[in-house]
Design an enzyme around this catalytic site. Structure first.
Site, mmCIF file in Angstrom:
data_model
loop_
_atom_site.group_PDB
_atom_site.id
_atom_site.type_symbol
_atom_site.label_atom_id
_atom_site.label_comp_id
_atom_site.label_asym_id
_atom_site.label_seq_id
_atom_site.Cartn_x
_atom_site.Cartn_y
_atom_site.Cartn_z
ATOM 1 N N ASP A 118 12.862 -11.311 -1.288
ATOM 2 C CA ASP A 118 12.474 -10.963 -0.049
ATOM 3 C C ASP A 118 13.900 -10.292 0.772
ATOM 4 O O ASP A 118 14.901 -10.631 0.194
ATOM 5 C CB ASP A 118 12.366 -12.453 0.778
ATOM 6 C CG ASP A 118 11.510 -12.469 2.188
ATOM 7 O OD1 ASP A 118 12.131 -11.860 2.988
ATOM 8 O OD2 ASP A 118 10.644 -13.147 2.483
ATOM 9 N N SER A 120 6.278 2.901 12.983
ATOM 10 C CA SER A 120 5.229 2.844 13.200
ATOM 11 C C SER A 120 4.636 3.180 14.688
ATOM 12 O O SER A 120 5.323 3.415 15.612
ATOM 13 C CB SER A 120 4.388 1.264 13.061
ATOM 14 O OG SER A 120 3.049 1.110 13.928
ATOM 15 N N PHE A 143 0.918 -1.044 0.094
ATOM 16 C CA PHE A 143 -0.130 0.044 -0.076
ATOM 17 C C PHE A 143 0.606 1.303 0.078
ATOM 18 O O PHE A 143 0.713 2.099 -1.018
ATOM 19 C CB PHE A 143 -0.878 0.129 1.190
ATOM 20 C CG PHE A 143 -1.632 1.365 1.476
ATOM 21 C CD1 PHE A 143 -2.185 2.037 0.516
ATOM 22 C CD2 PHE A 143 -1.614 1.861 2.587
ATOM 23 C CE1 PHE A 143 -2.874 3.067 0.764
ATOM 24 C CE2 PHE A 143 -2.594 2.614 2.978
ATOM 25 C CZ PHE A 143 -3.047 3.619 2.069
ATOM 26 N N TYR A 152 4.520 -6.879 16.919
ATOM 27 C CA TYR A 152 4.639 -5.843 15.783
ATOM 28 C C TYR A 152 5.375 -4.948 16.131
ATOM 29 O O TYR A 152 6.312 -4.156 15.639
ATOM 30 C CB TYR A 152 3.251 -5.668 14.995
ATOM 31 C CG TYR A 152 3.403 -4.925 14.088
ATOM 32 C CD1 TYR A 152 3.867 -5.044 12.793
ATOM 33 C CD2 TYR A 152 2.988 -3.384 14.248
ATOM 34 C CE1 TYR A 152 4.128 -4.001 11.804
ATOM 35 C CE2 TYR A 152 2.900 -2.424 13.285
ATOM 36 C CZ TYR A 152 3.582 -2.725 11.893
ATOM 37 O OH TYR A 152 3.676 -1.737 11.006
#
Length: 328
Positions: free
Chosen positions: A66, A130, A11, A154
């Site tokens: 990756d 984040s 995204f 996370y």
């Protein structure tokens, strides 16, 4: 410039890649097409970027691979001027169920990028962090000095990644900037997010499902604001070595968000409620004064305006996007 975007079919990475290739830069995207959500959305993003390259002076190359592949990362970083490191195992709830995977990707993968970059002549590595690093708020809005006590694996992995970036700047002189994103939304967003779920359900005559009692608050940040600050960092070294909040400066509770979306699409629907998952933060709210001071960052889109824009985009792209949302 030669730009590498890890996670560039996702995204946020996809929007960054599209924007810089439209500006005529040469873009390489590294993405493993992980089926965390339907990869059809990622493939659509790749097609959009290829079309953008054809219409500009830039170029676009997609590499399926990756960030855990150190040799591949070494090769791609060696060819880049700027690296936007967006690749990550996303998902607070997923990390609660499977904590080792975000560590492998978000920590070990980030170390691969940083090691490759310190051995070359990179102008800057911009790392996606984040708001999940903050965890339980001691005060709001969060500034960058707020204690970091993540409440999910996370969040821990993101905190580790940004701290490695800071240390690589201090120890090795590698120009790094970490951006703490606050709940990003907009066209082509992940289908398992509150806004996309609410819009999809209301569009199909189903009530939006609010997890918990809806009192949780979020600072939702429109994707264009995220892209703008990343583009600034392509050439601006004012924030090298820093960790910055990137949010909207406002927040909204989830109950009200569901009502706003419901009222615009189908006011006849009633809200439904489900159990709040483990690991979700109760509140997020960004103080972006540091990003404003260093980079001139000014969020442009208030949540209600951004949601309205997303609903319009959803309706215009429903034929391809909605089936992938419903499958995820």
């Amino acid at each position: 410039m030669q730009i590498l975007v890890t996670g560039g079919a996702g995204f946020i990475g996809g929007h960054i890649a599209q924007s810089v290739v439209e500006d005529g830069h040469d873009v390489t995207v590294l993405d493993n097409l992980d089926p965390y959500y339907d990869v059809g959305i990622k493939r659509h993003t790749i097609d959009i970027c290829r079309e953008a390259a054809q219409a500009s002076d830039g170029s676009y190359e997609f590499v399926e691979g990756d960030v855990r592949d150190a040799d591949l990362v070494d090769r791609l970083v060696a060819e880049a001027d700027v690296v936007y490191h967006q690749a990550a195992q996303a998902g607070v709830r997923t990390s609660v169920d499977e904590p080792r995977k975000p560590n492998e990707i978000n920590v070990d993968g980030t170390l691969n990028v940083l090691d490759a970059a310190r051995d070359g002549e990179i102008e800057r590595v911009v790392l996606a962090s984040s708001s999940s690093v903050y965890g339980k708020p001691e005060y709001l809005p969060y500034d960058e000095d707020h204690p970091t006590t993540p409440v999910s694996p996370y969040g821990v992995s993101k905190l580790a990644g940004e701290q490695y970036a800071r240390v690589y700047n201090e120890v090795y002189g590698l120009p790094t900037v970490s951006l703490r994103y606050f709940t990003v939304y907009g066209p082509r967003m992940r289908p398992n997010m509150a806004i996309s779920n609410f819009v999809s359900r209301c569009t199909n005559g189903k009530p939006p499902v609010v997890y918990g009692d809806g009192s949780q608050t979020r600072d939702f940040t429109f994707i264009e604001d995220i892209v703008d600050v990343n583009r600034t960092l392509m050439t601006d070294d004012s924030a090298d070595g820093e960790i910055l909040n990137v949010g909207s400066t406002g927040n909204i509770d989830i109950h009200t968000l569901a009502e706003v979306i419901r009222d615009e699409i189908d006011p006849s629907l009633e809200l439904e409620y489900g159990e709040q998952p483990t690991g979700d933060a109760q509140h997020t709210h960004a103080d972006v004064s540091k990003a404003t001071e260093l980079l001139g960052y000014e969020p442009s889109t208030e949540i209600r305006e951004g949601v309205s824009q997303f609903i319009d985009w959803y309706q215009d792209n429903r034929d391809w996007y909605e089936p992938l949302v419903l499958q995820s």
